[in-house]
Design an enzyme around this catalytic site. Structure first.
Site, short mmCIF file in Angstrom:
data_model
loop_
_atom_site.label_atom_id
_atom_site.label_comp_id
_atom_site.label_asym_id
_atom_site.label_seq_id
_atom_site.Cartn_x
_atom_site.Cartn_y
_atom_site.Cartn_z
N GLU A 267 0.34 0.77 7.40
CA GLU A 267 1.32 1.86 7.39
C GLU A 267 1.39 2.37 5.96
O GLU A 267 2.10 1.82 5.12
CB GLU A 267 2.68 1.37 7.88
CG GLU A 267 2.70 0.88 9.31
CD GLU A 267 2.50 1.98 10.33
OE1 GLU A 267 2.44 3.17 9.95
OE2 GLU A 267 2.39 1.66 11.53
N CYS A 301 8.18 6.87 3.72
CA CYS A 301 6.82 7.32 4.01
C CYS A 301 6.86 8.56 4.89
O CYS A 301 5.90 9.34 4.92
CB CYS A 301 6.01 6.20 4.67
SG CYS A 301 6.83 5.40 6.03
#
Length: 514
Positions: A267, A301
């Site tokens: 990720e 993110c």
């Protein structure tokens, strides 16, 4: 330390002046590692120290985890789910103090800290249901009186390496699903937020002890790279590594784990964009953009990095956006009036200011913000004014992910141009379009639309629910965590064929007579 109830929260969570960084679920282990102090980016105050796990501690934890796995994998999945259900209940009891610690140690505002703990609770609820739905498929065999099916088995030890921006939720995404799948977990949290991890394991250990869970099922090695560098990545005893962090480190993770043919979930970075069309509800778009771009001080993110605005409304929308930015309240992360807290540390601030310098050097125009705040209330040196800049998509700095509250404005004429700008970056995590025109929104979600792992309509890029699989494409790494069928990554798939005849026919009609 007495402001905003921090002292009481630390006491309730069992955080001491010095805390050991090694936990095997039910037991806390003494370690000889150096003490790493944790300071709040909110006010610069010392929160507490962590005596770090050493390499020998890590080896002991892995050995315990391997032994625990032999027992844990044989516990029926619904019973494993029952443990997760109880963990969710325990987290509910500690939501307020844990959310406060997340806010104080990381710097995100209190509402976001509470939201992160709620994510942990939500994934527990999800995983409980999943424990009764670890489905395989049945297939028809080409051979008479044969049955075929596939099933999923536990993998073993799952290594979770989490980032500072979500100190507890990302662990829960991985750990709760791993538990119901029959795996055991070793967690290496970011060295910037170790006390949050210690607090989580203090909460969870209560549940493990009450249920007589073997030592080694849920493990913590709270330490820095001084003691634990690439050890987890090259360790063949860990079949799966889940890594959350930057793209450049993620590539290293993928290489080292891949070299031993291990599995990994990556990720990584996002360069998330929102397209605002002439058919958008502009007020709704504004709210989504501001939360997505300044929430967690731009350190998600999924933070909104780029806004792609149609030329017909560009000037007016730009003015509205800048005016909203000017009204955003910056301050102490636990103050109820604050909308933007500090960045994680001074190094992050330096990254922010360096990026702004690059924007200027490459031809961009700073519309608002970019200052580093000083003086009363900003003594930690970690506070900045979120920045809005006009740029072109090809700028090198725009192509990179700046993990900070730096928002880029871009203009488009046609949907073809908008989609080219949107997809024209190396990253592919989250995306959104604001429009009430079905032709625009359906195209955005189609094969020729967003190339991201997450694509939204009339909501922002940030704030995904746990029910959907979370992750992205391209330089974001391709991994998936949390909901949907992401659980399959934590198990090994096996195809089974059963012959209930008295003959031994071969597939493809092959004749082999002896």
């Amino acid at each position: 330390m007495t402001e905003y109830g921090i002292k009481d929260a630390l006491k309730e969570l069992g955080i001491q002046k010095i805390n050991t960084g090694v936990c095997t679920g039910t037991e806390w282990k003494a370690t000889t590692g150096e003490v790493l102090n944790s300071y709040s980016p909110t006010d610069g105050q010392l929160i507490g120290g962590i005596q770090q796990a050493t390499r020998s501690d890590y080896k002991e934890v892995i050995a315990l985890g391997q032994e625990a796995f032999k027992k844990w994998r044989m516990v029926p999945a619904p019973q494993r789910g029952e443990l997760v259900r109880q963990i969710g209940l325990e987290l509910r009891k500690y939501k307020e103090p844990l959310g406060k610690l997340v806010s104080y140690e990381m710097g995100k505002i209190y509402q976001e800290g509470l939201g992160e703990v709620q994510e942990m609770i939500d994934i527990c609820d999800f995983a409980v249901g999943q424990s009764r739905q670890l489905y395989g498929f049945t297939m028809h065999s080409e051979r008479e009186r044969h049955r075929m099916y596939d099933q999923y088995h536990p993998l073993g030890v799952v290594g979770v390496i989490s980032a500072f921006n979500f100190p507890v939720a990302v662990w829960a995404w991985n750990a709760m699903i791993s538990l119901v799948c029959g795996d055991v977990v070793v967690w290496k949290p970011s060295s910037k937020v170790l006390l949050c991890a210690v607090a989580v394991h203090k909460i969870v250990s209560n549940v493990l002890k009450r249920n007589d869970i073997p030592e080694g099922v849920l493990n913590l090695v709270a330490t820095s790279s001084k003691y634990l560098g690439d050890d987890m990545l090259v360790d063949k005893n860990i079949p799966l590594i889940s890594f959350t962090g930057s793209t450049w480190i993620g590539k290293k993770v993928g290489r080292l784990v891949g070299e031993r043919l291990g599995k990994y979930i990556l990720e990584l970075g996002g360069n998330n964009a929102i397209i605002v069309t002439p058919n958008a509800d502009q007020e709704m778009a504004l709210r989504a953009i501001v939360f997505g771009s300044v929430g967690t001080c731009g350190q998600r993110c999924t933070s909104t990095r780029r806004i792609i605005i149609h030329e017909s409304l560009y000037d007016s929308f730009r003015e509205k956006l800048v005016n909203v930015y000017k009204s955003v309240r910056i301050g102490h992360s636990l103050d109820a009036q604050t909308l933007v807290g500090p960045m994680i540390d001074k190094k992050a601030v330096e990254t922010f200011t360096a990026a702004i310098d690059q924007v200027k050097e490459q031809g961009g125009n700073i519309l608002y913000g970019g200052d580093v705040l000083e003086g009363s209330g900003y003594e930690s040196g970690c506070y900045v004014v979120p920045c809005v800049a006009e740029v072109e998509n090809h700028y090198e700095i725009v192509q990179d992910e700046t993990f900070a509250p730096l928002l880029y404005l871009l203009k488009y004429k046609t949907m073809d141009e908008a989609m080219a700008i949107h997809n024209g970056v190396p990253q592919g995590l989250s995306s959104a379009i604001f429009s009430t025109n079905m032709l625009e929104t359906e195209r955005f979600l189609s094969h020729e639309g967003s190339d991201c792992g997450i694509a939204n309509v009339n909501i922002g890029t940030s704030g995904a629910e746990i029910g959907g699989a979370f992750g992205g494409e391209k330089d974001t790494g391709g991994g998936r965590e949390s909901g949907s069928d992401a659980w399959k990554a934590y198990m090994r798939r096996q195809t089974n064929t059963l012959n209930f005849s008295t003959e031994l026919p071969l597939a493809q009609g092959i004749e082999f007579n002896i």
